[in-house]
Design an enzyme around this catalytic site. Structure first.
Site, short mmCIF file in Angstrom:
data_model
loop_
_atom_site.label_atom_id
_atom_site.label_comp_id
_atom_site.label_asym_id
_atom_site.label_seq_id
_atom_site.Cartn_x
_atom_site.Cartn_y
_atom_site.Cartn_z
N LYS A 1 -6.80 4.18 7.94
CA LYS A 1 -5.87 5.11 7.29
C LYS A 1 -6.48 6.50 7.15
O LYS A 1 -5.80 7.51 7.38
CB LYS A 1 -5.48 4.56 5.91
CG LYS A 1 -4.67 3.27 5.97
CD LYS A 1 -4.42 2.71 4.57
CE LYS A 1 -3.59 1.44 4.63
NZ LYS A 1 -3.36 0.84 3.30
N SER B 1 0.80 -1.22 0.00
CA SER B 1 0.00 0.00 0.00
C SER B 1 0.83 1.27 0.00
O SER B 1 0.29 2.37 -0.19
CB SER B 1 -0.95 0.01 1.20
OG SER B 1 -0.21 -0.01 2.41
#
Length: 844
Positions: free
Chosen positions: A757, A714
């Site tokens: 996130k 990611s």
């Protein structure tokens, strides 16, 4: 069995006191019986109806006369020739039978004696003479009188050999019955033996058979003597079978009683011996356990084991080690709640209210629990689901289990699996080992006291394994709804039904749970809290709890929303609320101290007062300072403790075009950096990057917090942004954070942990987040309040995202920044050719 009323000395009413029982039983000779069977019969006879019996020729029968019609009949007959016709009633319940309610065949009887009773009734003794059939009734009042025809007797049969054989068999059977019957006197056998007349023998035995009126009437109406003998033998054989069976039952019962008495005496003797030896105190304990076992509703297989072990316990010396092992085993079985279930509270509104009262947010979990309750309410019975709450620490996974138990009205049992490495912790130890115990599953059920508690398996991702076994493998049976209705603990060695237990596991990191175990659980994500959610939780739950725990009153400690928001932002950095509660507790203790020493009666904490109680600010938003120079990008990362921002730093130095990666990166993350560099090289002309930058300059990519392992795809977008930034000399916008996996073609692929996130970006003061386009569905699950002030942009290709990530202003012209003098290029070429020649020579 014979009817014994004719075989004792009381049957002959009206006998003189000096007559003996032997004299009271008239035994006619064959000649006398022949005379009776051929005696004259009047043309008409008064008819006396008998209930429940039949009179046979030659038989003496005492009867009680109570009906008015019968009393008048007896009186007239006794004063006349004393002859009457005796006929049985078809229905004994009829008080005054009509002619058609009487049988057609009867017996001529002579009244031998008449006795008047004190109650007005009369008792008569009659003797049968000859059989007859009724032709017609000539009188019905005051009693019945009928015209009769005598039935002729076949005297030629008496010398028949077949008849004699039957008579002998009848006597043997009758004597056998007398011997088997405890209520018949032995004199009856002698009397039967002395009977010489075959007809009287048949009539006498038929009269005393305990059979219904209808078969007796059939015997009376049967004319051939041989056929009458066969019918009597048939009834005698049936009677013998009944008596033999009764004798067998009595003998068996007597044997059982004798055995019980013998065992009782032996036990009493054993008890006396044990008392003398000082070993008798164990009997009371065994008796108590046996009583408890009888009172408890045990399954059949468990009851058999308990009774067997209790019998064994009575034979073991209490001082023996086996006594304690066996007793502990029995007590454990009896303490387990077999078939004991707490009643579920199926009020959905109440359950929803309890869940909302204990926890703020967590809508997914609450929805799933209410769905389970709804199905249980409609279906009545169902297997409990196996849930797994997955999320960072401090978000309320464990406390949520307690709240679910309270909402359902069930007991709550918690089992911590952190650090468990022994399979016996789950399944128990074999009883052959010293100090053996049931597994913690059965111990938890025993502690809960019901067979359907809410059972929390805390920290299931922290299970270990070593040479003692793999506990996660043992949990496969526990958490499988198709198998756990017959869970077998090694200590109990009995099947136990776990299908109605609501198992709830908790985990911080699903990757550490074995795939087969993870497949058996329904995963429910519990993400980190937003700033708004933390504010509400702190206000509604944490603050009142800390006020109570620190001995304050609500009016003595108040804190403003601004202060609480600043406390969350400046003094905590977490997905959950544990650190937040500890920080509120620190402020509460400071206020409690002031109140205790008398410095203040109450405190109203504002934002500016926090530094007095907590010291200087602990966490800063340093994104702007970090990204002031080219080559620094702000990425977003997921960790087991929640989301966090991740800085990716890139720098260049004179070299040979190497790529250096540091920061304790995993293989996947290194490959992301290499893919990002390949993409930058392929798009160098479009990005305005000179080729000398890749040939004469080394690239160093570093991710700070070097002691923390990092991996995953990611960070690909952030690495690409940092590399483009350093090569194109354009700063990355400090208000933008990004996440996503990249490919060599520049595609941006979706990643996980989006909510964590995004919340981490919000906490860090980020204003815009770039996400893969396919992660749009994950953002929809985040509350609008959490996204307030945060812009979400979705990208499919990096070509379209570069301008959104980088500042338009160029810090230094890349051509000038990466320019290399010609002599250094020649030197670099010579060194490169030399390395190639050395490589060729070595290969040759």
């Amino acid at each position: 069995m014979f009817n014994d009323r004719y075989l004792d000395d009381e049957w002959m009413l009206g006998l003189d006191d000096d007559e003996s029982p032997e004299q009271s039983i008239p035994l006619p000779t064959p000649d006398e019986e022949k005379a009776m069977s051929t005696s004259d019969v009047p043309e008409t006879l008064p008819i006396l109806a008998l209930r429940n019996t039949v009179l046979f020729p030659g038989v003496v029968l005492p009867i009680t006369v109570g009906r008015d019609t019968s009393l008048a009949l007896v009186k007239d007959a006794f004063n006349d020739d004393k002859l009457i016709g005796v006929v049985a009633q078809r229905d004994s319940e009829v008080e005054d039978p009509e002619p058609d309610e009487l049988y057609e065949a009867g017996t001529v009887a002579e009244i031998l004696k008449l006795i008047k009773m004190p109650d007005g009734s009369k008792s008569i003794v009659i003797q049968g003479k000859r059989r007859f059939t009724i032709d017609s009734f000539t009188q019905t009042a005051p009693y019945h009188r009928a015209k009769v025809t005598p039935i002729a007797s076949q005297h030629g049969e008496r010398d028949n050999v077949e008849l004699q054989a039957r008579i002998r068999s009848i006597k043997e059977l009758a004597i056998q019955i007398v011997n088997l019957s405890p209520n018949l006197p032995s004199e009856a056998a002698e009397a039967i033996q002395r009977i010489e007349s075959p007809a009287f023998l048949i009539h006498f035995i038929a009269s005393n058979l305990q059979i219904d009126v209808e078969p007796k009437q059939e015997l009376l109406e049967t004319v051939p003597l041989v056929e009458r003998a066969d019918l009597v033998m048939e009834h005698l054989n049936e009677e013998i079978q009944v008596l033999q069976l009764s004798e067998e039952i009595r003998s068996r019962v007597k044997t059982d009683v004798d055995q019980q008495q013998r065992e009782y005496l032996l036990r009493q003797q054993m008890k006396a011996i044990q008392d003398e030896l000082g070993e008798g105190e164990g009997d009371d304990a065994v008796s108590e356990l046996r009583k408890k076992a009888n009172e408890k509703d045990l399954p059949e297989h468990a009851e058999q084991v308990v009774m067997k072990e209790l019998d064994r316990l009575t034979r073991i010396n209490p001082a023996s080690p086996d006594y304690g092992v066996t007793r502990n085993y029995v007590e454990t079985i009896l303490d387990i709640p077999w078939r004991e279930y707490s009643e579920d509270n199926l009020d959905l509104e109440r359950a929803e209210g309890v869940l909302d009262e204990d926890h703020y947010g967590l809508e997914k979990v609450k929805k799933r629990i209410l769905e389970y309750l709804a199905v249980l309410k409609l279906k009545g019975d169902m297997k409990a689901p196996i849930l797994c709450f997955h999320g960072p620490p401090g978000v309320g996974k464990t406390s949520l289990g307690k709240s679910i138990a309270r909402a359902l009205g069930r007991e709550f049992v918690r089992m911590s699996l952190g650090g468990v490495r022994d399979e016996a912790e789950i399944r128990g130890h074999r009883r052959t080992y010293v100090g053996a115990l049931p597994g913690r599953i059965i111990q938890g059920i025993r502690k809960g006291g019901t067979s359907n508690p809410v059972f929390m398996l805390d920290e299931v991702d922290k299970l270990g394994s070593d040479f003692r076994g793999d506990p996660s493998s043992a949990l496969l049976e526990v958490l499988d709804p198709e198998q756990n209705d017959n869970f077998n603990d090694h200590y109990l060695e009995l099947d136990y039904d776990l299908s109605r237990v609501l198992f709830i596991a908790t985990a911080n990191y699903l990757g550490q749970i074995p795939a087969p175990l993870r497949d058996r659980m329904e995963i429910i994500e519990i993400n980190g809290y937003t700033q708004h959610e933390k504010l509400q939780i702190g206000r509604q739950y944490l603050l009142p709890r800390q006020i109570e725990e620190n001995g304050l009153k609500a009016e003595q400690f108040e804190i403003s929303d601004d202060a609480l928001s600043h406390l969350i932002d400046a003094y905590t950095r977490e997905s959950g609320v544990r650190q937040l509660e500890r920080t509120i507790g620190s402020v509460a203790r400071g206020v409690a101290k002031k109140v205790a020493v008398g410095e203040a009666e109450a405190a109203n904490i504002d934002k500016d007062d926090l530094e007095e109680y907590l010291g200087g600010r602990k966490f800063f938003r340093d994104v702007a300072e970090r990204t002031e120079v080219p080559g620094v990008a702000t990425g977003l990362a997921w960790t087991p403790t929640g989301g966090d921002i991740l800085f990716v730093e890139a720098s260049v130095s004179r070299g040979t075009g190497r790529l250096i990666l540091t920061g304790k990166l995993g293989d996947v993350m290194k490959e992301s950096a290499q893919a990002a560099l390949s993409y930058v090289k392929a798009r160098a002309d479009e990005l305005g990057i000179p080729q000398d930058a890749f040939r004469y300059w080394d690239t160093h990519v570093h991710v700070p917090a070097g002691a923390v392992p990092k991996d995953g795809p990611s960070a690909g977008v952030a690495m690409l942004a940092a590399l483009i930034s350093i090569y194109a000399q354009r700063r990355v916008k400090h208000t933008v954070a990004m996440t996503g996996e990249i490919t060599l073609r520049g595609l941006v692929l979706p990643v996980g942990g989006i909510k964590e996130k995004v919340l981490a970006a919000k906490r860090a003061g980020i204003e815009k987040v770039l996400l893969p386009h396919k992660n749009e569905k994950d953002v929809r699950e985040i509350n609008d309040e959490a996204l307030e002030g945060l812009e979400i942009a979705y990208v499919e290709r990096m070509d379209n995202a570069i301008d959104a990530l980088l500042e338009s202003e160029v810090e230094t012209d890349p051509e000038a920044f990466f320019s290399v003098p010609d002599h250094e290029k020649r030197l670099h070429t010579t060194e490169s050719n030399g390395r190639e020649l050395v490589q060729v020579a070595s290969s040759e």
